[in-house]
Design a protein around this motif. Structure first.
Motif, PDB file in Angstrom:
ATOM      1  N   ARG A  22      -3.572  22.589   2.150  1.00  0.00           N
ATOM      2  CA  ARG A  22      -3.555  23.380   0.789  1.00  0.00           C
ATOM      3  C   ARG A  22      -3.047  24.754   1.172  1.00  0.00           C
ATOM      4  O   ARG A  22      -2.373  25.275   0.327  1.00  0.00           O
ATOM      5  CB  ARG A  22      -5.128  23.394   0.186  1.00  0.00           C
ATOM      6  CG  ARG A  22      -5.320  24.266  -1.223  1.00  0.00           C
ATOM      7  CD  ARG A  22      -7.116  24.196  -1.388  1.00  0.00           C
ATOM      8  NE  ARG A  22      -7.697  24.775  -0.379  1.00  0.00           N
ATOM      9  CZ  ARG A  22      -7.796  26.169  -0.298  1.00  0.00           C
ATOM     10  NH1 ARG A  22      -7.134  27.074  -1.168  1.00  0.00           N
ATOM     11  NH2 ARG A  22      -8.676  26.483   0.725  1.00  0.00           N
ATOM     12  N   SER A  43       2.649  18.709  -1.510  1.00  0.00           N
ATOM     13  CA  SER A  43       1.828  18.497  -2.333  1.00  0.00           C
ATOM     14  C   SER A  43       1.530  16.991  -2.341  1.00  0.00           C
ATOM     15  O   SER A  43       0.360  16.536  -2.674  1.00  0.00           O
ATOM     16  CB  SER A  43       2.502  18.830  -3.859  1.00  0.00           C
ATOM     17  OG  SER A  43       1.641  18.505  -4.749  1.00  0.00           O
ATOM     18  N   GLN A  44       2.568  16.186  -2.292  1.00  0.00           N
ATOM     19  CA  GLN A  44       2.246  14.708  -2.283  1.00  0.00           C
ATOM     20  C   GLN A  44       1.354  14.235  -1.052  1.00  0.00           C
ATOM     21  O   GLN A  44       0.454  13.328  -1.339  1.00  0.00           O
ATOM     22  CB  GLN A  44       3.750  13.857  -2.147  1.00  0.00           C
ATOM     23  CG  GLN A  44       4.569  14.131  -3.321  1.00  0.00           C
ATOM     24  CD  GLN A  44       5.823  13.595  -3.308  1.00  0.00           C
ATOM     25  OE1 GLN A  44       6.503  13.424  -2.479  1.00  0.00           O
ATOM     26  NE2 GLN A  44       6.607  13.309  -4.756  1.00  0.00           N
ATOM     27  N   ASP A  47      -1.891  14.977  -2.136  1.00  0.00           N
ATOM     28  CA  ASP A  47      -2.623  14.206  -2.994  1.00  0.00           C
ATOM     29  C   ASP A  47      -3.165  12.911  -2.413  1.00  0.00           C
ATOM     30  O   ASP A  47      -4.347  12.517  -2.512  1.00  0.00           O
ATOM     31  CB  ASP A  47      -1.535  13.868  -3.981  1.00  0.00           C
ATOM     32  CG  ASP A  47      -0.977  14.911  -4.895  1.00  0.00           C
ATOM     33  OD1 ASP A  47      -1.844  15.867  -5.205  1.00  0.00           O
ATOM     34  OD2 ASP A  47      -0.094  14.538  -5.687  1.00  0.00           O
ATOM     35  N   LYS A  48      -2.493  12.645  -1.257  1.00  0.00           N
ATOM     36  CA  LYS A  48      -2.737  11.276  -0.586  1.00  0.00           C
ATOM     37  C   LYS A  48      -4.026  11.661   0.106  1.00  0.00           C
ATOM     38  O   LYS A  48      -4.944  10.723   0.071  1.00  0.00           O
ATOM     39  CB  LYS A  48      -1.828  10.867   0.639  1.00  0.00           C
ATOM     40  CG  LYS A  48      -0.571  10.359  -0.166  1.00  0.00           C
ATOM     41  CD  LYS A  48       0.370   9.737   0.704  1.00  0.00           C
ATOM     42  CE  LYS A  48       1.891   9.413   0.178  1.00  0.00           C
ATOM     43  NZ  LYS A  48       2.995   9.193   1.113  1.00  0.00           N
ATOM     44  N   TYR A  51      -6.802  11.671  -2.353  1.00  0.00           N
ATOM     45  CA  TYR A  51      -7.013  10.426  -2.979  1.00  0.00           C
ATOM     46  C   TYR A  51      -8.092   9.740  -1.912  1.00  0.00           C
ATOM     47  O   TYR A  51      -9.068   8.842  -2.046  1.00  0.00           O
ATOM     48  CB  TYR A  51      -5.802   9.296  -3.026  1.00  0.00           C
ATOM     49  CG  TYR A  51      -6.031   8.101  -3.584  1.00  0.00           C
ATOM     50  CD1 TYR A  51      -6.420   7.821  -4.804  1.00  0.00           C
ATOM     51  CD2 TYR A  51      -5.816   7.164  -2.325  1.00  0.00           C
ATOM     52  CE1 TYR A  51      -6.730   6.473  -5.021  1.00  0.00           C
ATOM     53  CE2 TYR A  51      -6.320   5.669  -2.811  1.00  0.00           C
ATOM     54  CZ  TYR A  51      -6.497   5.491  -4.152  1.00  0.00           C
ATOM     55  OH  TYR A  51      -6.808   4.137  -4.505  1.00  0.00           O
TER      56      TYR A  51
END
Length: 60
Positions: A22, A43-44, A47-48, A51
């Motif tokens: 972040r 960012s990806q 996201d992982k 998740y």
């Protein structure tokens, strides 16, 4: 080698990575822009990890 493949990070490790990514995302976005490939890659990754955290806590 298979033990590395099956490694599951702890809750604390996931939280640490989320925090680090972040911070890196904000810095990269401010420096290179929100549409830069570096910002999108971070960012990806973030996201992982989000998740993973949600899946670990069955929030999804």
């Amino acid at each position: 080698m298979s033990s590395i493949k099956n490694y599951t990070p702890t809750k604390e490790e996931i939280i640490k990575m989320i925090d680090e990514l972040r911070h890196e995302l904000i810095q990269t976005g401010m420096k290179e822009g929100l549409a830069s490939s570096a910002t999108i890659n971070i960012s990806q990754k973030l996201d992982k990890f989000i998740y993973m955290y949600q899946k670990m806590h069955r929030l999804i």
